[in-house]
Design a protein around this motif. Structure first.
Motif, PDB file in Angstrom:
ATOM      1  N   ILE A   1       8.401   9.149  -9.620  1.00 36.19           N
ATOM      2  CA  ILE A   1       7.282   9.680  -8.828  1.00 36.19           C
ATOM      3  C   ILE A   1       7.874  10.117  -7.495  1.00 36.19           C
ATOM      4  O   ILE A   1       8.943   9.654  -7.109  1.00 36.19           O
TER       5      ILE A   1
ATOM      6  N   GLU B   1     -12.133  12.422  -3.849  1.00 35.73           N
ATOM      7  CA  GLU B   1     -12.751  12.192  -5.165  1.00 35.73           C
ATOM      8  C   GLU B   1     -14.206  11.782  -5.010  1.00 35.73           C
ATOM      9  O   GLU B   1     -15.065  12.188  -5.788  1.00 35.73           O
TER      10      GLU B   1
ATOM     11  N   PRO C   1       6.169   9.907  -3.916  1.00 41.95           N
ATOM     12  CA  PRO C   1       5.010   9.663  -3.074  1.00 41.95           C
ATOM     13  C   PRO C   1       5.077  10.527  -1.814  1.00 41.95           C
ATOM     14  O   PRO C   1       6.184  10.851  -1.358  1.00 41.95           O
TER      15      PRO C   1
ATOM     16  N   ASP D   1       4.604   9.605   1.065  1.00 47.62           N
ATOM     17  CA  ASP D   1       5.277   8.808   2.102  1.00 47.62           C
ATOM     18  C   ASP D   1       6.745   9.173   2.264  1.00 47.62           C
ATOM     19  O   ASP D   1       7.338   8.918   3.308  1.00 47.62           O
TER      20      ASP D   1
ATOM     21  N   ASP E   1      -9.660  11.694   4.774  1.00 48.71           N
ATOM     22  CA  ASP E   1      -8.866  12.797   4.247  1.00 48.71           C
ATOM     23  C   ASP E   1      -7.712  12.290   3.384  1.00 48.71           C
ATOM     24  O   ASP E   1      -6.547  12.394   3.742  1.00 48.71           O
ATOM     25  N   TYR E   2      -8.032  11.679   2.263  1.00 48.86           N
ATOM     26  CA  TYR E   2      -7.014  11.340   1.265  1.00 48.86           C
ATOM     27  C   TYR E   2      -7.706  11.240  -0.079  1.00 48.86           C
ATOM     28  O   TYR E   2      -8.915  11.462  -0.177  1.00 48.86           O
ATOM     29  N   ALA E   3      -6.927  10.940  -1.117  1.00 50.98           N
ATOM     30  CA  ALA E   3      -7.429  11.067  -2.480  1.00 50.98           C
ATOM     31  C   ALA E   3      -8.786  10.390  -2.696  1.00 50.98           C
ATOM     32  O   ALA E   3      -9.702  10.988  -3.266  1.00 50.98           O
TER      33      ALA E   3
ATOM     34  N   SER F   1      -5.450   4.572  -4.921  1.00 45.57           N
ATOM     35  CA  SER F   1      -5.313   5.392  -6.119  1.00 45.57           C
ATOM     36  C   SER F   1      -3.907   5.957  -6.259  1.00 45.57           C
ATOM     37  O   SER F   1      -3.370   6.006  -7.360  1.00 45.57           O
ATOM     38  N   ALA F   2      -3.260   6.357  -5.144  1.00 44.26           N
ATOM     39  CA  ALA F   2      -1.896   6.867  -5.256  1.00 44.26           C
ATOM     40  C   ALA F   2      -0.972   5.783  -5.798  1.00 44.26           C
ATOM     41  O   ALA F   2      -0.090   6.045  -6.607  1.00 44.26           O
TER      42      ALA F   2
ATOM     43  N   GLU G   1      -1.902  13.958  -1.828  1.00 40.75           N
ATOM     44  CA  GLU G   1      -1.948  12.547  -1.451  1.00 40.75           C
ATOM     45  C   GLU G   1      -1.566  11.611  -2.600  1.00 40.75           C
ATOM     46  O   GLU G   1      -1.033  10.524  -2.389  1.00 40.75           O
ATOM     47  N   ASN G   2      -1.864  12.041  -3.837  1.00 37.15           N
ATOM     48  CA  ASN G   2      -1.573  11.184  -4.981  1.00 37.15           C
ATOM     49  C   ASN G   2      -0.091  11.168  -5.347  1.00 37.15           C
ATOM     50  O   ASN G   2       0.328  10.354  -6.163  1.00 37.15           O
TER      51      ASN G   2
ATOM     52  N   THR H   1      -8.607  10.435 -11.372  1.00 38.00           N
ATOM     53  CA  THR H   1      -7.405  11.076 -11.918  1.00 38.00           C
ATOM     54  C   THR H   1      -6.845  10.310 -13.106  1.00 38.00           C
ATOM     55  O   THR H   1      -6.407  10.903 -14.085  1.00 38.00           O
TER      56      THR H   1
ATOM     57  N   LEU I   1      -1.475   5.189  -9.567  1.00 38.10           N
ATOM     58  CA  LEU I   1      -0.890   6.258 -10.377  1.00 38.10           C
ATOM     59  C   LEU I   1       0.620   6.090 -10.482  1.00 38.10           C
ATOM     60  O   LEU I   1       1.220   6.385 -11.522  1.00 38.10           O
ATOM     61  N   ALA I   2       1.233   5.582  -9.414  1.00 34.95           N
ATOM     62  CA  ALA I   2       2.678   5.310  -9.448  1.00 34.95           C
ATOM     63  C   ALA I   2       2.983   4.185 -10.428  1.00 34.95           C
ATOM     64  O   ALA I   2       3.909   4.286 -11.243  1.00 34.95           O
TER      65      ALA I   2
ATOM     66  N   LEU J   1       0.838  -1.201   0.000  1.00 36.19           N
ATOM     67  CA  LEU J   1       0.000   0.000   0.000  1.00 36.19           C
ATOM     68  C   LEU J   1       0.876   1.255   0.000  1.00 36.19           C
ATOM     69  O   LEU J   1       0.562   2.258   0.619  1.00 36.19           O
ATOM     70  N   ASN J   2       2.016   1.181  -0.674  1.00 34.21           N
ATOM     71  CA  ASN J   2       2.996   2.249  -0.642  1.00 34.21           C
ATOM     72  C   ASN J   2       3.434   2.512  -2.088  1.00 34.21           C
ATOM     73  O   ASN J   2       3.875   1.608  -2.789  1.00 34.21           O
ATOM     74  N   ALA J   3       3.295   3.763  -2.526  1.00 36.00           N
ATOM     75  CA  ALA J   3       3.516   4.077  -3.931  1.00 36.00           C
ATOM     76  C   ALA J   3       4.960   3.817  -4.353  1.00 36.00           C
ATOM     77  O   ALA J   3       5.206   3.303  -5.448  1.00 36.00           O
TER      78      ALA J   3
ATOM     79  N   ARG K   1       3.854  13.490  -9.965  1.00 36.48           N
ATOM     80  CA  ARG K   1       4.132  12.665 -11.137  1.00 36.48           C
ATOM     81  C   ARG K   1       4.424  13.563 -12.332  1.00 36.48           C
ATOM     82  O   ARG K   1       4.367  14.770 -12.231  1.00 36.48           O
TER      83      ARG K   1
END
Lengths: 415, 335
Positions: free
Chosen positions: B255, A191, B257, B259, A185-187, A118-119, B157-158, A143, A122-123, A91-93, B161
């Motif tokens: 990217i 959305e 992130p 994090d 409170d996140y993407a 979603s993050a 948060e995204n 997105t 996208l990565a 769960l880490n981009a 990129r």
């Protein structure tokens, strides 16, 4: 500083170190030995096996493996066997990007399917797009449909927040309804909130307030009195996974349900199972899939039957089904393309009309969003349940249509 | 505690009549940067994947930079993710929003990380011990929330990129940066430069002063050294090197992130440094290597990889208090 150690201890630790190094080297060399040389088609599947969405991820893996098994049982794709390489993206981009690079550079996968947040997706998309690798995304995102992140090789099999919220709002909001929002409170939360507000404006309902809560919060008790004081008709809880279960359970403990209706963008099978029927009773939300569709849809019946046979009688879940539809549609396209050549597969996916679990689906030309039905579900009362798995009533099956999506021009694509 | 510092080594050699162990140690110290670089050259061919090897380089640089402050100056900062993240975000923003060439973006990233270190350092070095750790943690959290709020610049948060660097062009040379082997050796050049830079600092009188401060701050002050200024310079140098690691991470993953700025990233570098051996020159690199390798391989086997990584860390803390590399060096040189 120098410590006195007896000889025995010193030798053992020295040996242990050498043994450790030996074992480590062997272990590292293993993947090279094991690498298949043949004609196997390899599909990379990054998904968060650890972290807050682990339950959903495990279901995705089961369903994706089923898709691979069904195709292999039929003789594979163009005579080639298919192999699924599952990786934990944690769960880490950043981790997901590294894993995707490994899958492409070392394992030489022919395509990537997966990612749940979603993050993270996208990565993954950024990595696959730069290298021209096919990516079928199976997590909700608005997105990824927009022109900035678009890639000719990326296909979005999941619903997107715009579709989900529009369908749910259409069947729960009325002109003049007062809606309060509790939003993660996140993407994902943002959305979903944006989607609901857009639908709310079109319907003529009004917002009486919104509260943002941190991602992964366990305690919602401070939010409930504030939400109640807004006196809404509808409480709309926009969060995911364990957050959804905790938030709904605590809202019910506070007696919110007597005064208002609880609505969620995505009603999760696993969370309903985890918390039980009493708290969820009467909660309405959207979904991409529910196993109960088998009563009316033939492809759902055959998907469920295959899943039950492979998993000891268990039924597939909503997010799990994405694993199936994502991998299966990709393999169908590879079949149509007669192999794994990226350009041909992308073309085949663009032209694909498929019905593999939930009725007809196809990818829209401009943004590669899968046009598909959205279900609106209501959680059943305990006494109405015919079995442990009989969780939801399907209130509506909103048929798939391009009208339910944001227009290509709005996403920034040239007309 | 100090394992391989020149001053000590000379003293040691003179005191014992230059035994064989000391000579070995002297050679190790003299050639430490070339030796490290040779080891790094082989790395991508030993590790399971090139992407992992590049990550080892990046986190190795991050840990080496952190070690300058933690291992050698004795300051336990808990906010170094701010410098790593600043390097990464600024590099990404410079390319995505301003269209800078990659080398200018890297330079800007390092520079901004250094400036940020100057500000955070100036605000925190006058506190000591746990207070210092807490101040650095709090200030780095400020950076985290700034990046979260400034989503039109950072992607919120995204994540950031849209700055994929496919080719590196410099002075007529052009390298395909999407090729994993090229990518590794380009980043290795930066790692070698960082290692040389740190080695040079440690061999200088300044290096002796920061160690003196670690060993006995009151005595260092009594000897006439400006302790505050020295600490601040060490903090900024550390921030610059961690910023370099961040910029390379942005180039590698394409990217940034959110994090990257999370306090977990600060904790990660503390763990890597401890695991490899705080206060040893190459220890942090070994720590990064072992940590990332175990995590990578274990998570292929089982979704319970955290148990394996956690137990390994506990065992190392219990039985190798000097860290893996620190213990190895101590054993080789008989100290």
């Amino acid at each position: 500083m120098s410590e006195v150690k007896d000889g025995l201890f010193k030798t053992t630790s020295r040996r242990a170190v050498i043994a450790g190094i030996g074992a480590g080297t062997g272990l590292i060399a293993m993947p090279w030995v094991a690498r298949a040389q043949g004609e196997t088609i390899r599909i990379g599947f990054p998904t968060p096996l650890t972290g807050a969405f682990a339950a959903e991820a495990r279901d995705q893996v089961k369903s994706a493996e089923l898709a691979v098994k069904l195709i292999n049982d039929k003789g594979g794709v163009a005579g080639r066997k298919v192999e699924l390489l599952v990786r934990d993206d944690k769960l880490n981009a950043g981790e997901a990007a590294t894993r995707t690079l490994e899958l492409i550079e070392k394992d030489k996968v022919h395509a990537i399917v997966g990612a749940l947040s979603s993050a993270v997706q996208l990565a993954v998309n950024e990595v696959t797009r730069a290298r021209g690798v096919i990516y079928v995304s199976i997590s909700q995102s608005d997105t990824i449909n927009e022109v900035k992140d678009f890639s000719r090789f990326t296909f979005h099999e999941a619903l997107n927040p715009h579709m989900t919220t529009a369908a749910v709002a259409k069947h729960t909001f009325k002109p003049g309804s007062k809606v309060a929002y509790l939003v993660a409170d996140y993407a994902y939360g943002h959305e979903m909130l944006r989607g609901f507000k857009r639908a709310q404006a079109a319907i003529g309902a009004q917002s009486v307030g919104e509260i943002l809560h941190p991602f992964g919060a366990a305690d919602y008790s401070t939010f409930m009195p504030r939400l109640r004081s807004m006196r809404p008709d509808i409480l709309c809880i926009c969060n995911f996974g364990r957050d959804q279960a905790n938030a709904i359970k605590q809202a019910v403990d506070f007696g919110m349900k007597q005064q208002m209706k609880i609505v969620v963008p995505v009603l999760l099978h696993n969370q309903r199972l985890a918390i039980g029927p009493d708290a969820f009773e009467g909660v309405v939300g959207g979904a991409n899939y529910y196993w109960g569709l088998e009563r009316t849809i033939a492809s759902a019946k055959s998907f469920n039957d295959a899943f039950r046979a492979a998993n000891g009688g268990a039924v597939p879940t909503d997010y799990g089904a994405y694993g199936f539809t994502g991998v299966y549609s990709l393999l169908l396209a590879m079949q149509a393309a007669g192999g794994t050549e990226t350009d041909k597969v992308a073309k085949a996916l663009e032209g694909l009309k498929y019905d593999i679990a939930k009725g007809p689906q196809s990818y829209r030309a401009c943004d590669h969003q899968s046009v598909q039905s959205v279900l609106v579900l209501e959680s059943k009362k305990k006494t109405d349940m015919k079995s442990d798995m009989d969780l939801f009533n399907v209130l509506v099956e909103e048929a798939g249509s391009e009208a339910a999506l944001r227009s290509c021009a709005e996403l920034g694509f040239p007309a | 505690m100090a394992v391989e510092t020149p001053l000590r080594q000379i003293r040691h050699a003179a005191g014992t009549g230059a035994g064989q162990a000391s000579r070995l140690k002297a050679a190790f110290t003299r050639w430490r940067v070339p030796l490290c670089v040779v080891a790094l050259c082989l790395l991508p061919w030993i590790l399971p994947s090139k992407a992992l090897a590049v990550n080892v380089l990046i986190y190795g640089i991050y840990a080496v930079g952190y070690n300058l402050l933690f291992g050698y100056t004795g300051l336990l900062s808990f906010g170094h993710a701010a410098f790593f993240g600043a390097g990464a975000y600024v590099t990404g923003i410079a390319i995505a929003h301003f269209g800078l060439p990659w080398y200018a973006a890297v330079a800007t990233g390092i520079l901004v990380a250094g400036l940020l270190a100057l500000v955070i350092g100036a605000l925190s070095i006058r506190t000591r011990g746990i207070y210092f750790s807490m101040v650095t943690l709090a200030l780095s959290q400020l950076v985290y929330y700034t990046a979260l709020q400034a989503s039109s610049w950072t992607g919120g948060e995204n994540g950031l990129r849209g700055f994929t660097v496919g080719r590196l062009d410099l002075a007529g040379l052009s390298v395909d940066f999407l090729d994993p082997v090229n990518k590794y050796y380009v980043i290795m050049l930066f790692a070698a430069a960082a290692l040389w830079f740190v080695s040079r600092i440690l061999n200088s009188p300044f290096g002796a002063v920061i160690e003196a401060i670690r060993e006995n701050e009151v005595r260092a002050r009594a000897c006439g050294y400006d302790v505050e200024r020295t600490k601040l310079i060490a903090f900024v140098l550390s921030g610059l090197i961690c910023g370099l690691a961040g910029t390379l991470s942005a180039l590698h993953l394409a990217i940034v992130p959110l994090d990257t700025l999370h306090y977990n990233t600060s904790g990660l570098v503390v763990m890597m440094t401890l695991l490899g051996g705080a206060g040893s020159f190459f220890g942090p690199f070994v720590g990064a290597l072992v940590f990332l390798l175990v995590e990578d391989v274990a998570s292929l086997w089982t979704s319970h990889w955290q148990i394996i990584v956690g137990s390994m860390f506990i065992l190392c803390v219990l039985f190798l208090p000097k860290g893996i590399w620190g213990t190895f060096i101590a054993w080789r040189t008989g100290r």
